[in-house]
Design an enzyme around this catalytic site. Structure first.
Site, PDB file in Angstrom:
ATOM      1  N   LYS A  11       0.842  -1.214   0.000  1.00  0.00           N
ATOM      2  CA  LYS A  11       0.000   0.000   0.000  1.00  0.00           C
ATOM      3  C   LYS A  11       0.868   1.252   0.000  1.00  0.00           C
ATOM      4  O   LYS A  11       2.049   1.217   0.398  1.00  0.00           O
ATOM      5  CB  LYS A  11      -0.938   0.051   1.213  1.00  0.00           C
ATOM      6  CG  LYS A  11      -0.253   0.069   2.599  1.00  0.00           C
ATOM      7  CD  LYS A  11       0.187   1.442   3.105  1.00  0.00           C
ATOM      8  CE  LYS A  11       0.885   1.376   4.451  1.00  0.00           C
ATOM      9  NZ  LYS A  11       1.725   2.492   4.794  1.00  0.00           N
ATOM     10  N   ASP A 137      -2.201  -1.686  10.239  1.00  0.00           N
ATOM     11  CA  ASP A 137      -2.322  -1.607   8.775  1.00  0.00           C
ATOM     12  C   ASP A 137      -2.918  -2.863   8.139  1.00  0.00           C
ATOM     13  O   ASP A 137      -3.005  -2.952   6.921  1.00  0.00           O
ATOM     14  CB  ASP A 137      -0.929  -1.404   8.146  1.00  0.00           C
ATOM     15  CG  ASP A 137      -0.491   0.048   8.181  1.00  0.00           C
ATOM     16  OD1 ASP A 137      -1.343   0.931   8.385  1.00  0.00           O
ATOM     17  OD2 ASP A 137       0.713   0.293   7.983  1.00  0.00           O
TER      18      ASP A 137
END
Ligand code: C5P
Length: 285
Positions: A11, A137
């Site tokens: 990401k 995350d």
């Protein structure tokens, strides 16, 4: 099913606002996640050993309980009383400890994969619950979405139905940045008004690269630059190569340039300093 292959993407953070320090020691965040095409490959293989084992040829991938992919498998095995063993093979393409959430993504891929392999019947909400217990995350990767708004520690996810495909040159310098240290050194500016997400989202929806370039931001950047003042030059080199915008991802050291197209991203890489050997042309996934 005798084995299962799962893709584990990295990401970027297009916005990373740090809003406050929390009583639990974490920081309250507001972030826009982008899922990108740089991916690890994970294969889950049941075995008869009754043990969970991690295999990877990458020297910096922990092979035991220190790996959160191991923790993900252990949580499910314990909660569902699964006693059969499991080999988790990780082909690592995402740089480790680089602000790209590679380890978190591996843990999410294991949760998603084992839900299928062990036929657990967990829905997205339940999987995201496991994910948020593993790390801040991890939950983003449970959702099948290119972009999401993350709040709380980063674990509260709102998928954004945005279809824009972005191109980047992603550069990961070969230095280690420790996320806890970066957060600990942050001096919070509480007078800062945080409209950054609302400003960026319409530009992202429209695919307005020029305006988007000016809207990227990461509140951890002053800390990253104080730890590594030489990264100012790295940012400048990306702008000099023709980048539309440049931003750090997470707690660094990865930095990404926004490109106008695939061709533009290739030209950025061609013009960029060849001494940075970890430079990847990536797109939204
Ligand atoms: O949740 P995760 O284990 O990925 O976080 C790593 C470290 O980063 C935490 O221990 C904390 O020091 C810092 N962190 C934080 N606030 C967040 C996320 C991470 O302070 N929202």
């Amino acid at each position: 099913m005798d084995r299962l292959k799962v893709t584990s993407p990295a990401k970027l953070n297009l916005i990373l606002d740090v809003l406050a320090k929390r009583p639990d020691g974490y920081h309250e965040l507001q972030t826009i996640f982008e899922r990108i095409s740089l991916c690890d490959e994970i294969t889950l293989i049941p075995n008869k050993s009754r043990k969970i084992k991690i295999h990877s040829s990458h020297p910096h991938v922990p092979k035991g309980p220190g790996n959160i992919a191991y923790k993900a498998a252990m949580m499910l095995a314990q909660d569902f009383s699964i006693s059969e063993g499991l080999d988790i093979n990780i082909i690592k393409n995402i740089p480790v400890a680089a602000g790209l959430a590679g380890g978190s993504s591996n843990a999410a891929a294991v949760l998603l994969g084992l839900n299928r392999l062990w036929q657990l019947g967990l829905n997205t909400k339940a999987l995201a619950g496991y994910a948020s217990r593993i790390g801040s995350d991890v939950a983003f990767f449970i959702y099948n979405t290119s972009y999401a708004l993350g709040t709380g520690r980063g674990e509260l996810i709102r998928p954004l139905g945005i279809k824009t495909k972005l191109w980047h040159l992603l550069v990961t310098p070969r230095v280690k940045m420790y996320t806890p240290e970066v957060f600990a050194r942050l001096k919070l500016n509480l007078t800062n008004k945080k409209d950054s997400v609302n400003i960026l989202l319409p530009f992202l929806r429209k695919g307005d690269i020029v305006q988007l370039a000016g809207s990227l931001s990461n509140d951890l950047e002053p800390v990253i630059l104080s730890l590594r003042p030489d990264f100012i030059k790295l940012k400048k080199k990306l702008f000099d190569a023709g980048a539309s915008g440049v931003c750090f991802s997470g707690s660094g050291p990865s930095v990404f340039a926004l490109a106008k197209s695939y061709k533009h991203a290739l030209s950025l890489r061609a013009k960029f300093d060849k001494r940075y050997t970890q430079a990847f042309v990536v797109s939204t996934l």
